[in-house]
Design a protein around this motif. Structure first.
Motif, PDB file in Angstrom:
ATOM      1  N   SER A  15      -6.682  45.279  15.518  1.00 23.21           N
ATOM      2  CA  SER A  15      -7.704  45.289  14.475  1.00 23.21           C
ATOM      3  C   SER A  15      -8.899  46.064  15.013  1.00 23.21           C
ATOM      4  O   SER A  15      -8.892  46.519  16.154  1.00 23.21           O
ATOM      5  N   ASP A  60      -1.385  45.147   7.400  1.00 24.68           N
ATOM      6  CA  ASP A  60      -2.209  44.764   6.255  1.00 24.68           C
ATOM      7  C   ASP A  60      -3.324  45.801   6.251  1.00 24.68           C
ATOM      8  O   ASP A  60      -4.386  45.605   6.851  1.00 24.68           O
ATOM      9  N   ALA A  61      -3.045  46.929   5.636  1.00 22.59           N
ATOM     10  CA  ALA A  61      -3.963  48.064   5.680  1.00 22.59           C
ATOM     11  C   ALA A  61      -5.312  47.722   5.066  1.00 22.59           C
ATOM     12  O   ALA A  61      -6.354  48.193   5.534  1.00 22.59           O
ATOM     13  N   ASP A  62      -5.333  46.892   4.028  1.00 26.60           N
ATOM     14  CA  ASP A  62      -6.595  46.515   3.395  1.00 26.60           C
ATOM     15  C   ASP A  62      -7.491  45.756   4.365  1.00 26.60           C
ATOM     16  O   ASP A  62      -8.709  45.917   4.352  1.00 26.60           O
ATOM     17  N   ALA A  63      -6.894  44.919   5.203  1.00 23.18           N
ATOM     18  CA  ALA A  63      -7.672  44.141   6.178  1.00 23.18           C
ATOM     19  C   ALA A  63      -7.830  44.888   7.500  1.00 23.18           C
ATOM     20  O   ALA A  63      -8.590  44.452   8.365  1.00 23.18           O
ATOM     21  N   GLY A  64      -7.113  45.991   7.673  1.00 17.56           N
ATOM     22  CA  GLY A  64      -7.187  46.747   8.918  1.00 17.56           C
ATOM     23  C   GLY A  64      -6.559  46.010  10.090  1.00 17.56           C
ATOM     24  O   GLY A  64      -7.037  46.109  11.225  1.00 17.56           O
ATOM     25  N   ARG A 102       2.911  44.320   5.072  1.00 13.34           N
ATOM     26  CA  ARG A 102       4.138  45.009   4.697  1.00 13.34           C
ATOM     27  C   ARG A 102       4.577  45.833   5.900  1.00 13.34           C
ATOM     28  O   ARG A 102       3.805  46.046   6.840  1.00 13.34           O
ATOM     29  N   GLU A 158       5.495  49.307   7.601  1.00 13.47           N
ATOM     30  CA  GLU A 158       5.217  50.725   7.368  1.00 13.47           C
ATOM     31  C   GLU A 158       5.676  51.546   8.560  1.00 13.47           C
ATOM     32  O   GLU A 158       5.782  51.037   9.680  1.00 13.47           O
ATOM     33  N   TYR A 202      -2.845  45.203  12.159  1.00 14.07           N
ATOM     34  CA  TYR A 202      -1.507  45.718  12.365  1.00 14.07           C
ATOM     35  C   TYR A 202      -0.806  44.927  13.457  1.00 14.07           C
ATOM     36  O   TYR A 202      -1.431  44.524  14.439  1.00 14.07           O
TER      37      TYR A 202
END
Length: 147
Positions: free
Chosen positions: A42, A17-21, A3, A5, A23
């Motif tokens: 990452s 993808d903050a869950d996967a770390g 998403r 941000e 960017y």
């Protein structure tokens, strides 16, 4: 899932993808938006890459689309101030490079033409080519208007 941000400086957003770390940061564009430099970040470090941006007509709909193609993956020009920090990335093998390229494809689709991939006016508005295949948001389970 990725998403868009805001970043700490609120100047240039990023795709995350903050869950996967993982960017994706947009760094700089070349002449008339025909080339662009990004960095995929990452825990294992950064991966700079350069894309070309072409405007094509979708054969299924007749709508104009933006098509990204990789020019370089693991390196990028560092002449501009926003890209001076980049460090080339070496991959263990082709499998590792393809793994990260596929993640970059997904992030580029969410990036769209300027952090607007999930708000595109129609399906296939943004496309990314990898290994001769054209990817769209639908290939990764996204729907337009998704936040």
């Amino acid at each position: 899932m990725f998403r868009v941000e805001k970043t700490g400086d609120n100047l240039v957003p990023r795709v995350a993808d903050a869950d996967a770390g993982v960017y994706l940061e947009w760094l700089v564009t070349g002449s008339r938006y025909t080339t662009e430099v990004f960095e995929l970040l990452s825990a294992s470090g950064g991966i700079p890459f350069t894309t070309s941006r072409e405007y094509v007509v979708d054969p299924e709909t007749g709508f104009k689309s933006t098509l990204f193609k990789f020019i370089a993956f693991g390196s990028a020009p560092r002449a501009q101030s926003r890209a001076k920090h980049l460090v080339n990335r070496t991959f263990r093998d082709d499998n590792e490079q393809q793994y990260w390229m596929k993640i970059a494809v997904e992030a580029l689709l969410v990036f769209g033409t300027a952090f607007n991939g999930l708000e595109a006016p129609y399906k296939r508005y943004t496309q990314v080519e990898l290994n001769g295949r054209i990817y769209t948001l639908e290939d990764f389970g996204y729907a337009l208007g998704q936040k």
